[in-house]
Design a protein around this motif. Structure first.
Motif, PDB file in Angstrom:
ATOM      1  N   ASN A 157      35.800 -21.305  27.861  1.00  0.00           N
ATOM      2  CA  ASN A 157      34.834 -20.924  28.890  1.00  0.00           C
ATOM      3  C   ASN A 157      35.264 -19.614  29.521  1.00  0.00           C
ATOM      4  O   ASN A 157      36.415 -19.480  29.948  1.00  0.00           O
ATOM      5  N   VAL A 158      34.331 -18.647  29.588  1.00  0.00           N
ATOM      6  CA  VAL A 158      34.651 -17.384  30.222  1.00  0.00           C
ATOM      7  C   VAL A 158      33.525 -16.992  31.175  1.00  0.00           C
ATOM      8  O   VAL A 158      32.353 -17.290  30.946  1.00  0.00           O
ATOM      9  N   VAL A 159      33.922 -16.328  32.259  1.00  0.00           N
ATOM     10  CA  VAL A 159      32.977 -15.706  33.185  1.00  0.00           C
ATOM     11  C   VAL A 159      33.241 -14.208  33.122  1.00  0.00           C
ATOM     12  O   VAL A 159      34.339 -13.758  33.458  1.00  0.00           O
ATOM     13  N   VAL A 160      32.238 -13.449  32.688  1.00  0.00           N
ATOM     14  CA  VAL A 160      32.388 -12.002  32.595  1.00  0.00           C
ATOM     15  C   VAL A 160      31.712 -11.380  33.813  1.00  0.00           C
ATOM     16  O   VAL A 160      30.489 -11.260  33.870  1.00  0.00           O
ATOM     17  N   ILE A 161      32.515 -11.001  34.776  1.00  0.00           N
ATOM     18  CA  ILE A 161      32.001 -10.376  35.994  1.00  0.00           C
ATOM     19  C   ILE A 161      31.710  -8.895  35.764  1.00  0.00           C
ATOM     20  O   ILE A 161      30.817  -8.321  36.389  1.00  0.00           O
TER      21      ILE A 161
ATOM     22  N   SER B 221      41.200 -27.163  35.167  1.00  0.00           N
ATOM     23  CA  SER B 221      42.560 -27.425  35.651  1.00  0.00           C
ATOM     24  C   SER B 221      43.356 -26.133  35.762  1.00  0.00           C
ATOM     25  O   SER B 221      44.326 -26.054  36.519  1.00  0.00           O
ATOM     26  N   SER B 222      42.931 -25.130  34.966  1.00  0.00           N
ATOM     27  CA  SER B 222      43.655 -23.856  34.976  1.00  0.00           C
ATOM     28  C   SER B 222      42.670 -22.715  34.795  1.00  0.00           C
ATOM     29  O   SER B 222      41.740 -22.793  33.995  1.00  0.00           O
TER      30      SER B 222
ATOM     31  N   ASP C 138      41.615 -23.350  30.849  1.00  0.00           N
ATOM     32  CA  ASP C 138      40.256 -23.908  30.753  1.00  0.00           C
ATOM     33  C   ASP C 138      39.180 -22.849  30.976  1.00  0.00           C
ATOM     34  O   ASP C 138      38.109 -22.899  30.369  1.00  0.00           O
ATOM     35  N   LEU C 139      39.445 -21.907  31.885  1.00  0.00           N
ATOM     36  CA  LEU C 139      38.440 -20.921  32.262  1.00  0.00           C
ATOM     37  C   LEU C 139      39.099 -19.564  32.449  1.00  0.00           C
ATOM     38  O   LEU C 139      40.121 -19.457  33.136  1.00  0.00           O
ATOM     39  N   ALA C 140      38.507 -18.539  31.836  1.00  0.00           N
ATOM     40  CA  ALA C 140      38.985 -17.172  32.025  1.00  0.00           C
ATOM     41  C   ALA C 140      37.905 -16.367  32.731  1.00  0.00           C
ATOM     42  O   ALA C 140      36.743 -16.365  32.318  1.00  0.00           O
ATOM     43  N   VAL C 141      38.308 -15.691  33.813  1.00  0.00           N
ATOM     44  CA  VAL C 141      37.405 -14.806  34.541  1.00  0.00           C
ATOM     45  C   VAL C 141      37.790 -13.376  34.182  1.00  0.00           C
ATOM     46  O   VAL C 141      38.916 -12.947  34.439  1.00  0.00           O
ATOM     47  N   ILE C 142      36.843 -12.647  33.593  1.00  0.00           N
ATOM     48  CA  ILE C 142      37.132 -11.316  33.054  1.00  0.00           C
ATOM     49  C   ILE C 142      36.590 -10.254  33.996  1.00  0.00           C
ATOM     50  O   ILE C 142      35.385 -10.194  34.269  1.00  0.00           O
ATOM     51  N   VAL C 143      37.518  -9.406  34.499  1.00  0.00           N
ATOM     52  CA  VAL C 143      37.153  -8.345  35.442  1.00  0.00           C
ATOM     53  C   VAL C 143      37.817  -7.058  34.977  1.00  0.00           C
ATOM     54  O   VAL C 143      38.766  -6.563  35.592  1.00  0.00           O
ATOM     55  N   ILE C 144      37.330  -6.510  33.873  1.00  0.00           N
ATOM     56  CA  ILE C 144      37.887  -5.288  33.292  1.00  0.00           C
ATOM     57  C   ILE C 144      36.721  -4.396  32.860  1.00  0.00           C
ATOM     58  O   ILE C 144      35.576  -4.844  32.803  1.00  0.00           O
TER      59      ILE C 144
END
Length: 696
Positions: free
Chosen positions: A91-95, A9-10, A66-72
């Motif tokens: 929940n995280v996505v580490v790009i 949702s976020s 709900d979901l964090a996308v990490i781009v650092i």
């Protein structure tokens, strides 16, 4: 818990950016373009990005994420995951890249990231990945160029480049996906997790994967066996060559590259292995749009005789059958088609075929009870109505419970027909052989989903004896065991040849007299893997004089070939005649564990390479499959009137060896070569053993 990774949702983008060309900008833009939920940029350098309020830290965000996308940069990721944990993100996505793929320091960062995620019960995709796409929730949490088309294919890939190229190909060909996942380094979430996700996902009908390896082989097989019962799984596994393989001493190790383990694991778990990315895309398009045939009897419909013949040849090569038409079908074709048409399989409508004739013939073939699927070929002649033929196929696919695969062969003149098919998610294969291979894959899945996995048989074994032998060898630092350790096989009920190990010629002559002639004599040395290669085997010795001559010449040969070998004696064996030599071996694979090998034995095993493999433990059905699939199986089964050999005893021995190497993970490699298989109902006898132990 992964439900919110795909149906969030976020979503927060940690490292969001205003600068075009930055990954943080691309990820945020993709979300803004497609996602309907709450989007939260996180970056201490901005107060607003793309009209969205930007927060300096994930801990400053007032809403649940709900979901964090990490781009650092990678060095900040462990701390950022800790902040996500404190903020309640699960929940995280580490790009971000710069982890184990970059060296030792990156590997440390990756371990720290995983440890932190596990501490907070966070599930992490990546690092070093493209991100993920879920078309059902309009979620594009990736830096791909555009959103995937909606469809029923679930795809995961260990290569980001394969992801982006596949998306571009799919856009051109109107191929849709349910979920699109870039696995990256698989530090936490792996193919095992997403197999289960795809299996439970109602919007996914077929699962595809590009893998460079698996994280947990036994778990992978267990999960895949359940998933493939309900949905087809097509995988490409790269890295198939033997380049860089470790040195091995056994026959099994020589023949068993890691690719053999993947072949066995995929087969045992019902996964369809594609040999190339093109094959995978061909197969999943067929699965995504066509029903599964109930058999292998195919009909070919064409307007060109040459293509019909090529397709018939391809069917034969792929193991498909040419359907024999029902008499009512032949009658309809005879009465409705021009007289010069061939009404038998392949049905050739000739070069001037009209779309009307295609429709009549296709209806007749689909209605035939002996036809399980139809391959429609079209060659662009001046009279060919390619677009109308395509429209007819579109109509039939909507109502048919049998698969229809197309091969409109050509270029610009078949473009309109191919476009019509693509617009309705019906694949067109540019060459008939690819259509046939895809049809064969559909047919293969019918047997996969019906396959049952029987329980493992109970094996009664004297494990204490085996444990004692292995412990004694380990304590004395003997990592290679040979004929002196046949008691290991006897402990598992595997028949072994009568044998005695002696230290000199006098003892040898005495042992031969007690055992009875004829006998065999073999060198005993932990340094000699292949005794025949160094003259370390003498057969069919009939008296004491034979034994004396054989002893002296054998010692001379062995010392000439291997002057530094530690020779501890010779072994006297009874001669076993009237049987066939086979080999049973094991090599412990890094990903999947013990890999069992079976083949014709003796000195030619590495030359002929006529062997089969299965991942242990194996049941009776799998053992039978191993025996029956080698090319020389007819020799054992009884060829041209010869009496068969005792195949059941071989199956029994395979199962027992499988259990032995599962029970004792200290065993790295094992060869029983030869195992002599006697005529039917007379059993088999292990004549030689070589075993390598793990160094503690």
């Amino acid at each position: 818990m992964l439900e919110k990774m795909f149906n969030a949702s976020s979503v927060a983008v940690i490292g969001a950016s205003r600068k075009e060309g930055k990954v943080g900008n691309s990820v945020l833009r993709n979300l803004v373009n497609d996602f309907d939920g709450n989007i939260v940029p996180v970056n201490p350098n901005y107060e607003e990005i793309m009209g969205l309020k930007c927060y300096p830290n994930i801990l400053d965000v007032p809403d649940n994420i709900d979901l964090a996308v990490i781009v650092i940069p990678a060095k900040f990721v462990p701390e950022t995951i800790d902040e996500c944990g404190r903020a309640g993100v699960k929940n995280v996505v580490v790009i971000s890249a710069g982890f184990k793929e970059s060296g030792v320091e990156g590997a440390k960062l990756e371990r720290k990231s995983v440890e932190t995620a596990h501490y907070y019960c966070i599930r992490m995709l990546g690092p070093n990945c493209l991100g993920l796409i879920d078309t059902s929730s309009n979620l594009n949490a990736s830096f791909a160029t555009f959103m995937a088309h909606k469809g029923n294919i679930g795809l995961m890939s260990q290569s980001g480049a394969v992801c982006t190229s596949t998306l571009d190909w799919a856009d051109k060909n109107k191929v849709g996906f349910s979920k699109f996942i870039s696995l990256g380094n698989k530090a936490d979430l792996s193919e095992n997790d997403f197999l289960q996700v795809f299996s439970d996902d109602e919007s996914t009908a077929v699962i595809a994967a590009y893998l460079e390896g698996v994280k947990n082989g036994p778990e992978f097989i267990d999960i895949a066996r359940k998933v493939t019962k309900v949905k087809p799984v097509v995988m490409v596994k790269s890295g198939r060559t033997s380049a860089g393989s470790r040195a091995v001493s056994s026959h099994t190790g020589t023949l068993a590259g890691s690719d053999e383990a993947y072949n066995a694991a995929f087969r045992q778990s019902g996964i369809i292995r594609a040999d190339s990315l093109q094959e995978m895309l061909d197969y999943i398009r067929a699965f995504s749009s066509q029903p599964i045939p109930e058999g292998k009897n195919m009909a070919i419909l064409t307007n060109a005789g040459g293509f019909g013949i090529l397709t018939a040849d391809a069917c034969y090569n792929e193991g498909l059958s040419m359907a024999s038409f029902d008499e009512s079908t032949i009658q309809v074709l005879r009465e409705s088609l021009p007289p010069n048409c061939n009404i038998y399989n392949p049905v050739d409508l000739l070069g001037d075929a009209s779309s009307k004739h295609y429709k009549i013939a296709l209806d007749a073939l689909l209605n035939d009870p002996h036809v399980d699927g139809v391959i429609v070929l079209t060659s662009p002649q001046a009279m060919t109505e390619v677009d109308k033929v395509a429209e007819i196929i579109v109509d039939k696919v909507k109502t048919s419970d049998k698969p229809i695969l197309c091969s409109f062969v050509g270029g610009t003149q078949v473009f309109e027909g191919e476009k019509i098919l693509n617009d309705h998610s019906i694949p067109n294969y540019p060459f008939p052989e690819r259509a046939v291979a895809s049809m064969r894959t559909l047919s293969t899945y019918d047997s996969i989903r019906k396959q049952s996995y029987s329980n493992l048989p109970e094996i009664t074994a004297d494990k204490e004896t085996v444990e004692s032998i292995i412990d004694d060898a380990t304590q004395s630092k003997r990592l290679t065991l040979g004929l002196e350790s046949l008691d290991i096989l006897r402990a598992y009920g595997i028949p072994t040849v009568k044998t005695k190990i002696v230290k000199n010629l006098k003892e040898a002559i005495k042992a031969c007299k007690q055992m009875g002639y004829p006998v065999a004599m073999k060198i005993v040395s932990p340094d000699i893997s292949h005794k025949t290669d160094v003259g370390g085997v003498r057969l069919n010795l009939k008296n004491a004089d034979d034994v004396e001559r054989a002893y002296h010449t054998m010692m001379a040969d062995v010392y000439r070939y291997m002057p530094d070998a530690d020779i501890t004696g010779v072994q006297i064996q009874e001669m076993v005649s009237g049987g066939k030599e086979v080999i049973i071996g094991m090599n412990r694979d890094v990903q999947f564990g013990p890999l069992i090998m079976f083949g014709m034995g003796g000195i030619y095993v590495e030359l002929l390479k006529d062997v089969s493999f299965n991942v242990a433990p194996i049941n009776k059905d799998e053992a039978k499959h191993m025996v029956s699939t080698i090319k020389t199986y007819p020799v054992l089964a009884g060829i041209r009137g010869e009496k068969p050999y005792d195949i059941n005893s071989v199956v029994d021995t395979l199962i027992k060896v499988s259990q032995l190497v599962v029970d004792f993970p200290q065993i790295l490699e094992l060869d029983i070569n030869p195992l002599v298989v006697l005529p039917d109902s007379q059993g088999c006898v292990a004549m030689d053993l070589r075993l390598t132990l793990r160094e503690e």
